[in-house]
Design a protein around this motif. Sequence first.
Motif, short mmCIF file in Angstrom:
data_model
loop_
_atom_site.label_atom_id
_atom_site.label_comp_id
_atom_site.label_asym_id
_atom_site.label_seq_id
_atom_site.Cartn_x
_atom_site.Cartn_y
_atom_site.Cartn_z
N GLY A 20 0.97 -1.09 0.07
CA GLY A 20 0.00 0.08 -0.15
C GLY A 20 0.85 1.06 -0.11
O GLY A 20 2.18 1.25 0.32
N CYS A 21 0.18 2.27 -0.28
CA CYS A 21 1.03 3.56 -0.68
C CYS A 21 0.23 4.90 -0.35
O CYS A 21 -1.33 4.59 -0.33
N ALA A 22 0.76 6.17 0.16
CA ALA A 22 0.06 7.15 0.20
C ALA A 22 -0.68 7.56 -1.09
O ALA A 22 -0.06 7.12 -2.05
N ARG A 26 -4.32 1.97 1.37
CA ARG A 26 -5.01 0.64 1.17
C ARG A 26 -4.14 -0.27 0.70
O ARG A 26 -3.57 -0.33 -0.24
N LEU A 27 -4.03 -1.60 1.65
CA LEU A 27 -2.93 -2.41 1.01
C LEU A 27 -3.64 -3.70 0.31
O LEU A 27 -5.07 -4.04 0.60
N VAL A 28 -2.98 -3.95 -0.45
CA VAL A 28 -3.52 -4.91 -1.55
C VAL A 28 -2.51 -6.20 -1.83
O VAL A 28 -1.28 -5.88 -1.80
N PRO A 59 6.71 9.76 -7.31
CA PRO A 59 6.98 8.65 -6.06
C PRO A 59 5.85 9.00 -4.86
O PRO A 59 6.03 10.11 -4.41
N GLN A 60 5.86 7.75 -3.99
CA GLN A 60 5.00 7.88 -2.78
C GLN A 60 5.66 6.99 -1.73
O GLN A 60 6.13 5.93 -1.89
N GLN A 61 5.38 7.44 -0.41
CA GLN A 61 5.61 6.62 0.69
C GLN A 61 4.84 5.44 0.61
O GLN A 61 3.69 5.36 0.42
N ALA A 62 5.51 4.22 0.67
CA ALA A 62 4.60 2.81 0.73
C ALA A 62 5.16 1.99 2.05
O ALA A 62 6.27 2.04 2.56
N MET A 77 7.83 -3.52 5.66
CA MET A 77 8.97 -2.78 4.85
C MET A 77 8.61 -1.65 4.43
O MET A 77 7.44 -1.54 4.01
N GLU A 78 9.22 -0.43 4.69
CA GLU A 78 8.78 0.89 4.29
C GLU A 78 9.95 1.39 3.22
O GLU A 78 11.01 0.96 3.26
N GLY A 79 9.22 2.25 2.42
CA GLY A 79 10.11 2.92 1.25
C GLY A 79 9.48 3.78 0.28
O GLY A 79 8.35 4.37 0.77
N THR A 80 10.05 4.00 -0.78
CA THR A 80 9.48 4.83 -1.73
C THR A 80 8.87 3.80 -2.92
O THR A 80 9.78 3.40 -3.44
#
Length: 157
Positions: A20-22, A26-28, A59-62, A77-80
């Motif tokens: 999911g991302c900004a 919503r996680l898929v 890019p978005q935070q995800a 895990m977090e990233g772009t």
Amino acid sequence: MSDRDTFWKRLDGINAGMLGCAPDWRLVPMSHYADRDQSALWFITADGTDLVKAVEGGPQQAVHVVSEGGDKLYARMEGTLELSNDKAKLDEIWNAVASSWFEDGKQDEDVRLLKLKLSTAEVWATTGGLGFLYEVAKSKVTGAKPDMGDQYEIAFS
């Protein structure tokens, strides 16, 4: 073996998670392809999906979450997240599962490649199976807390 090495080795055995991302988070469910050299995860998806729409403007935070009891690894895990036009990477990760979604294969005009450049990961690596049962039984006899494995964070640069 370092925590980072353990993470990548065990992540190789996991095929999917929730991405999911900004802005809506919503996680898929998505299949990922781990790329240790770039500290990234790659995803093949279709044009018009919510994830593609979210990153079309940049890019978005995800976040990507995996939970694999069989491999006894759980990670957040977090990233772009960004769109990528890396044809070589698409060739490298393309497979029968991806081809089942696209009528014209990797040349299908709807194919989109997403790259999640990792910044951090919070990892739980457990012993599971008999090791878990042993730790629980031992805790009942000794009164000590059971050793349920390792929990650590990794920062990617």
